[in-house]
Enzyme design. Structure first.
Site, PDB file in Angstrom:
ATOM      1  N   LYS A  30       0.836  -1.110  -0.072  1.00  0.00           N
ATOM      2  CA  LYS A  30       0.101  -0.027  -0.138  1.00  0.00           C
ATOM      3  C   LYS A  30       0.722   1.262   0.084  1.00  0.00           C
ATOM      4  O   LYS A  30       0.662   2.246  -0.753  1.00  0.00           O
ATOM      5  CB  LYS A  30      -1.020   0.009   1.215  1.00  0.00           C
ATOM      6  CG  LYS A  30      -2.179  -1.099   1.077  1.00  0.00           C
ATOM      7  CD  LYS A  30      -3.155  -0.747   1.746  1.00  0.00           C
ATOM      8  CE  LYS A  30      -4.310  -1.779   1.574  1.00  0.00           C
ATOM      9  NZ  LYS A  30      -5.295  -1.832   2.353  1.00  0.00           N
TER      10      LYS A  30
ATOM     11  N   LYS B  89      -5.837 -10.865  -5.760  1.00  0.00           N
ATOM     12  CA  LYS B  89      -7.146 -11.418  -4.964  1.00  0.00           C
ATOM     13  C   LYS B  89      -8.139 -10.520  -5.133  1.00  0.00           C
ATOM     14  O   LYS B  89      -7.875  -9.410  -5.374  1.00  0.00           O
ATOM     15  CB  LYS B  89      -6.819 -11.365  -3.263  1.00  0.00           C
ATOM     16  CG  LYS B  89      -6.388 -10.132  -2.731  1.00  0.00           C
ATOM     17  CD  LYS B  89      -6.431  -9.970  -1.162  1.00  0.00           C
ATOM     18  CE  LYS B  89      -6.254  -8.678  -0.864  1.00  0.00           C
ATOM     19  NZ  LYS B  89      -6.247  -8.184   0.546  1.00  0.00           N
TER      20      LYS B  89
ATOM     21  N   LYS C 184     -12.446  -5.481  -2.245  1.00  0.00           N
ATOM     22  CA  LYS C 184     -13.450  -4.365  -2.198  1.00  0.00           C
ATOM     23  C   LYS C 184     -12.840  -3.002  -2.577  1.00  0.00           C
ATOM     24  O   LYS C 184     -13.415  -2.222  -3.136  1.00  0.00           O
ATOM     25  CB  LYS C 184     -14.296  -4.391  -1.205  1.00  0.00           C
ATOM     26  CG  LYS C 184     -13.665  -4.181   0.169  1.00  0.00           C
ATOM     27  CD  LYS C 184     -14.577  -4.100   1.477  1.00  0.00           C
ATOM     28  CE  LYS C 184     -14.355  -4.904   2.649  1.00  0.00           C
ATOM     29  NZ  LYS C 184     -12.886  -4.531   3.023  1.00  0.00           N
TER      30      LYS C 184
HETATM   31  P1  TYM Z   1     -11.037  -6.758   4.953  1.00  0.00           P
HETATM   32  O1  TYM Z   1     -12.165  -5.790   5.295  1.00  0.00           O
HETATM   33  O2  TYM Z   1     -10.077  -6.443   3.878  1.00  0.00           O
HETATM   34  O3  TYM Z   1     -11.616  -8.412   4.638  1.00  0.00           O
HETATM   35  C1  TYM Z   1     -12.524  -8.964   5.551  1.00  0.00           C
HETATM   36  C2  TYM Z   1     -12.424 -10.273   5.339  1.00  0.00           C
HETATM   37  O4  TYM Z   1     -12.493 -11.020   4.133  1.00  0.00           O
HETATM   38  C3  TYM Z   1     -11.479 -11.744   3.732  1.00  0.00           C
HETATM   39  N1  TYM Z   1     -10.980 -11.728   2.337  1.00  0.00           N
HETATM   40  C4  TYM Z   1     -11.005 -12.679   1.544  1.00  0.00           C
HETATM   41  N2  TYM Z   1     -11.159 -14.139   1.764  1.00  0.00           N
HETATM   42  C5  TYM Z   1     -11.384 -14.764   0.553  1.00  0.00           C
HETATM   43  N3  TYM Z   1     -10.784 -14.103  -0.606  1.00  0.00           N
HETATM   44  C6  TYM Z   1     -10.656 -12.765  -0.983  1.00  0.00           C
HETATM   45  N4  TYM Z   1     -10.458 -12.477  -2.121  1.00  0.00           N
HETATM   46  C7  TYM Z   1     -10.752 -11.938   0.214  1.00  0.00           C
HETATM   47  N5  TYM Z   1     -10.589 -10.774   0.337  1.00  0.00           N
HETATM   48  C8  TYM Z   1     -10.763 -10.502   1.817  1.00  0.00           C
HETATM   49  C9  TYM Z   1     -10.437 -11.262   4.810  1.00  0.00           C
HETATM   50  O5  TYM Z   1      -9.402 -12.007   4.804  1.00  0.00           O
HETATM   51  C10 TYM Z   1     -11.092 -10.841   5.895  1.00  0.00           C
HETATM   52  O6  TYM Z   1     -11.126 -11.931   6.724  1.00  0.00           O
HETATM   53  N6  TYM Z   1      -7.570  -6.332   8.399  1.00  0.00           N
HETATM   54  C11 TYM Z   1      -8.799  -6.870   8.104  1.00  0.00           C
HETATM   55  C12 TYM Z   1      -9.817  -6.190   8.947  1.00  0.00           C
HETATM   56  C13 TYM Z   1      -9.652  -6.318  10.636  1.00  0.00           C
HETATM   57  C14 TYM Z   1      -9.595  -7.761  11.285  1.00  0.00           C
HETATM   58  C15 TYM Z   1      -9.429  -7.258  12.543  1.00  0.00           C
HETATM   59  C16 TYM Z   1      -9.679  -9.148  10.838  1.00  0.00           C
HETATM   60  C17 TYM Z   1      -9.537  -5.420  11.546  1.00  0.00           C
HETATM   61  N7  TYM Z   1      -9.034  -5.928  12.653  1.00  0.00           N
HETATM   62  C18 TYM Z   1      -9.427  -8.208  13.473  1.00  0.00           C
HETATM   63  C19 TYM Z   1      -9.773  -9.949  11.761  1.00  0.00           C
HETATM   64  C20 TYM Z   1      -9.562  -9.542  13.191  1.00  0.00           C
HETATM   65  C21 TYM Z   1      -9.031  -6.463   6.679  1.00  0.00           C
HETATM   66  O7  TYM Z   1      -8.676  -5.563   6.171  1.00  0.00           O
HETATM   67  O8  TYM Z   1     -10.133  -7.286   6.155  1.00  0.00           O
END
Ligand code: TYM
Length: 328
Positions: free
Chosen positions: A110, A193, A196
């Site tokens: 990023k 991947k 969003k």
């Molecule tokens: P975020 O908001 O990007 O995504 C939310 C969840 O979706 C999963 N994910 C995917 N799984 C499979 N294939 C994909 N293409 C894909 N894109 C996203 C992510 O792995 C995630 O589980 N840092 C985290 C948010 C967060 C978090 C936390 C997660 C903040 N605090 C504490 C767990 C525990 C994030 O940006 O997820």
């Protein structure tokens, strides 16, 4: 009962990867020990339009309800409603090293993208806020997609370091990563991947997309020219991604086992599109029903924040005491 926590950012429209890799597993496994947050503070690492952020936060919570999280069991909350999160994040920022944070893949990717413009300090310290989200709830299991693996490792390292410096304070969590659907790829660029926040509208199936749009995106998915249907993510990322999506949306444990049903890409695409449309239909219906009553979501979030605070405040107090802060 295992204490579970996992969160997602309100940074765009929820896509199929979020749903398959994370949300639907939160729904399947929910118990009164489940905590799920819409992490709006995380979204601030990049400047956002304030009105859009507010709307997306509510929309994301509504989507979690539509997906089937039941507030009678699961605690659903917005991160900024629980002030223990940024407080705990500071304690953990002082426990993680600069080198550790600079080595995080997400920070490197990023910050490379924003190079020459503005890179916030929050982008660097993001993983310590995420560690705070997890450790504040004594979470044992964190169900996430494959892209969060490194963040979970850092959380464990930081928790262990804190415990060895100041005495046992935190539960050491483990990542729960699905066998199928943990890494759904972009339909147009199947080596990236699905995301969003990526600028790839044709490669991203949003969970609220109309059936005709889902069909068009999947039928135009990039494959390859050798024409053979085979599960091999390295040499055939596009076809393997379609097989993974088909498996994940039809409850098949092994995507490779589906390959022999197909001699051509066309029927594979048609079946995958139909499966995704059917899989998303109940969520879409419920989402639109909930839109008629926005007050309901707000109430759920207020109750969720109150419940989250009862847990988070105890763990924060424990950490503050152990680290040597004078009780107030
Ligand atoms: P975020 O908001 O990007 O995504 C939310 C969840 O979706 C999963 N994910 C995917 N799984 C499979 N294939 C994909 N293409 C894909 N894109 C996203 C992510 O792995 C995630 O589980 N840092 C985290 C948010 C967060 C978090 C936390 C997660 C903040 N605090 C504490 C767990 C525990 C994030 O940006 O997820």
């Amino acid at each position: 009962m295992v204490r579970v926590l996992s969160c997602l950012q309100p940074t765009g429209e929820i896509q199929l990867g979020n749903y398959l890799g994370a949300i639907r597993r939160w729904v399947q496994d929910q118990t009164p020990q489940s905590f799920h947050g819409v992490v709006d503070l995380h979204a601030l690492t990049i400047p956002r339009d304030p009105a859009v952020l507010r709307a997306k936060t509510l929309e994301t919570a509504q989507l979690l309800l539509a997906a089937g999280l039941d507030p009678n069991y699961t605690t659903i909350f917005v991160q900024s409603h629980v002030p223990e999160h940024p407080q705990m994040a500071w304690l953990l920022e002082c426990t993680a090293s600069l080198g550790e944070l600079e080595r995080m893949t997400q920070f490197k990717d990023k910050s490379a993208k924003t190079e020459g413009s503005f890179t916030s300090a929050g982008l660097l310290t993001y993983p310590t806020l995420m560690a705070a989200d997890i450790l504040l709830y004594d979470a044992e299991l964190v169900p996430v997609g494959d892209d969060q693996r490194q963040h979970l490792e850092l959380t464990r390292d930081v928790a262990q370091r804190f415990n060895s410096r100041y005495g046992t304070t935190f539960v050491i969590p483990r990542a729960g990563i699905a066998k199928v659907g943990a890494r759904i790829m972009d339909l147009q660029e199947p080596t990236n991947k699905m995301s969003k926040s990526a600028d790839s509208p044709q490669g991203t199936v949003k969970v609220l997309d109309e059936p005709k749009d889902i069909e068009r995106k999947i039928k135009r998915a990039v494959t390859d020219t050798d024409g053979e249907v085979r599960f091999d993510p390295v040499t055939k990322p596009g076809v393997s991604n379609l097989l993974s999506i088909l498996a994940a949306t039809t409850g098949v444990a092994d995507p490779a086992s589906l390959a022999h049903n197909y001699q051509q890409y066309g029927p594979l695409k048609a079946d995958t599109a139909a499966a995704v449309i059917e899989f998303l239909a109940p969520l879409q219906k419920r989402y639109h029903e909930l839109s008629d009553d926005p007050g309901h979501v707000t109430q759920v979030l207020a109750a969720g924040a109150a419940k989250a605070r009862t847990v988070a405040s105890v763990v924060l107090a424990r950490a503050k005491l152990n680290v040597g802060l004078l009780p107030g």
